[in-house]
Motif scaffolding. Structure first.
Motif, short mmCIF file in Angstrom:
data_model
loop_
_atom_site.label_atom_id
_atom_site.label_comp_id
_atom_site.label_asym_id
_atom_site.label_seq_id
_atom_site.Cartn_x
_atom_site.Cartn_y
_atom_site.Cartn_z
N HIS A 1 6.14 -16.07 -22.65
CA HIS A 1 6.65 -16.99 -23.65
C HIS A 1 6.46 -18.42 -23.17
O HIS A 1 6.08 -18.66 -22.03
N ASP A 2 6.72 -19.36 -24.07
CA ASP A 2 6.61 -20.78 -23.76
C ASP A 2 5.27 -21.11 -23.12
O ASP A 2 5.21 -21.72 -22.06
N LEU A 3 4.19 -20.67 -23.75
CA LEU A 3 2.87 -21.02 -23.23
C LEU A 3 2.65 -22.51 -23.37
O LEU A 3 3.02 -23.11 -24.37
N THR A 4 2.05 -23.09 -22.32
CA THR A 4 1.64 -24.49 -22.47
C THR A 4 0.43 -24.55 -23.39
O THR A 4 -0.16 -23.53 -23.74
N LYS A 5 0.05 -25.75 -23.76
CA LYS A 5 -1.07 -25.91 -24.69
C LYS A 5 -2.35 -25.30 -24.12
O LYS A 5 -3.10 -24.61 -24.80
N TYR B 1 -4.58 -22.13 -25.40
CA TYR B 1 -6.01 -22.24 -25.71
C TYR B 1 -6.77 -21.08 -25.08
O TYR B 1 -7.59 -20.43 -25.73
N TYR B 2 -6.45 -20.78 -23.78
CA TYR B 2 -7.16 -19.67 -23.12
C TYR B 2 -6.86 -18.35 -23.81
O TYR B 2 -7.77 -17.55 -24.05
N VAL B 3 -5.58 -18.12 -24.16
CA VAL B 3 -5.23 -16.84 -24.79
C VAL B 3 -5.94 -16.69 -26.12
O VAL B 3 -6.42 -15.62 -26.48
N ASP B 4 -6.04 -17.78 -26.87
CA ASP B 4 -6.63 -17.67 -28.20
C ASP B 4 -8.15 -17.58 -28.18
O ASP B 4 -8.75 -16.94 -29.05
N ASN B 5 -8.79 -18.27 -27.21
CA ASN B 5 -10.24 -18.47 -27.32
C ASN B 5 -11.09 -17.77 -26.27
O ASN B 5 -12.31 -17.77 -26.39
N THR B 6 -10.45 -17.19 -25.21
CA THR B 6 -11.28 -16.65 -24.11
C THR B 6 -12.22 -15.57 -24.60
O THR B 6 -13.43 -15.63 -24.33
#
Lengths: 83, 228
Positions: free
Chosen positions: B31-35, B39-44
């Motif tokens: 939780h509380d992912l930084t920006k 980005y890595y989680v969404d785009n890797t």
């Protein structure tokens, strides 16, 4: 407190005990082995903290390679710490 | 002397207490992912074609830093070799039979685990650095037990080939896509063994380089320096 949390506290207490033994013992061989055990417990804690990459590196480098290097150094210099 | 010891104990217990307290507050994982993490989680998976974020960051997003990292390891190895050189001694001491046979059984298994970790570096946790350490520990056990002299020339050759290969793949990226370490090979399907373009190749080269370097460090620590 869940069972897993209890295990984590046991492991941490074990780490403290082993660190104190490693610092206090006069036998360098057992000090080195205890510091290797600490690395092993740390790698278990890394698995619990969901960092398997770091756990693998810690287990291989901390518990095997650096321990072996310390043991080779002890083999050459003598097993007992002198005052 | 006693005061120093007591202070050290107090520090250790305080540190563990802080860590135990922070575990008790149950920090929620994920939780509380930084920006940046978001980005890595969404785009890797979309950008690099591999599911493992850590490998994607180490080899693809921060590939140039990794090249610097293996260079640092190379310099450290050269330092150890320079301080503790050893030539082939002819005397070979046999180890205890229990150690000998134990390691004959365990050695191939450790080697297999290391090779598995490096080949699946882009799919599962671990990768070149971890596998390099595992493989080096297998060779260390081999040297301890059999007391045979490994051919260090072969390790030096592997190390230089792997390092040069890494740099050459980076340069090939300049010609193919206009950037150093550009991923110019087809990405394939997500979760396939042959996927991710140059990422598995680079990680296997890193694994070869790290394992041969660490093996050389350990063997020089073991047998190098002045004759006893």
């Amino acid at each position: 407190m869940t069972v897993v949390n209890f295990l984590i506290y046991v492991l941490m207490g074990l780490m403290v005990v082993m660190a104190i033994i490693a610092a206090e013992t006069k036998n360098l061989l057992s000090a080195a082995i205890f510091s290797g055990f600490i690395s092993l417990v740390v790698s278990m804690l890394f698995v619990y903290l969901q960092a398997p990459d770091v756990a693998m590196a810690e287990a291989a480098i901390g518990a095997a390679l650096s321990l072996a290097i310390i043991l080779f150094a002890i083999k050459r210099t003598g097993e007992v710490e002198e005052k | 002397m006693r005061l120093k010891h007591i202070l050290a104990w107090v520090f250790v217990i305080l540190f563990v207490g802080v860590v135990a307290y922070s575990l008790q507050t149950e920090v929620p994982f994920g939780h509380d992912l930084t920006k940046l993490a978001k980005y890595y989680v969404d785009n890797t998976a979309k950008e690099t074609g591999i599911p493992n974020f850590v490998t994607a960051i180490v080899v693809s997003y921060r590939g140039f830093d990794t090249l610097g990292e293996v260079t640092v390891l190379l310099l450290a190895t050269l330092g150890v070799i320079g301080i503790l050189p050893w030539e082939k001694h002819e005397k070979v001491k046999k180890a205890h039979p229990v150690l000998l046979w134990g390691i004959r059984i365990v050695f191939p298994i450790i080697l297999l685990v290391g090779v598995y970790i490096v080949i699946h570096g882009h799919l599962t946790p671990g990768g070149g650095f971890q596998a390099g350490a595992v493989i080096a520990s297998a060779f260390m056990l081999y040297m301890v037990s059999l007391s045979t002299h490994l051919d260090l020339e072969a390790f030096a050759f592997t190390e230089s080939i792997a390092g040069t290969g890494f740099a050459l793949i980076g340069v090939a990226g300049i010609f193919a896509g206009g950037a150093f370490l550009y991923n110019f090979l087809p990405k394939g399907n997500l979760f396939d063994l042959f996927s991710g373009g140059i990422i598995p190749i680079v990680y296997i080269l890193i694994g070869l380089k790290v394992s041969s370097e660490l093996t050389e460090v350990v063997s020089h620590m073991m047998k190098g320096g002045a004759e006893q």
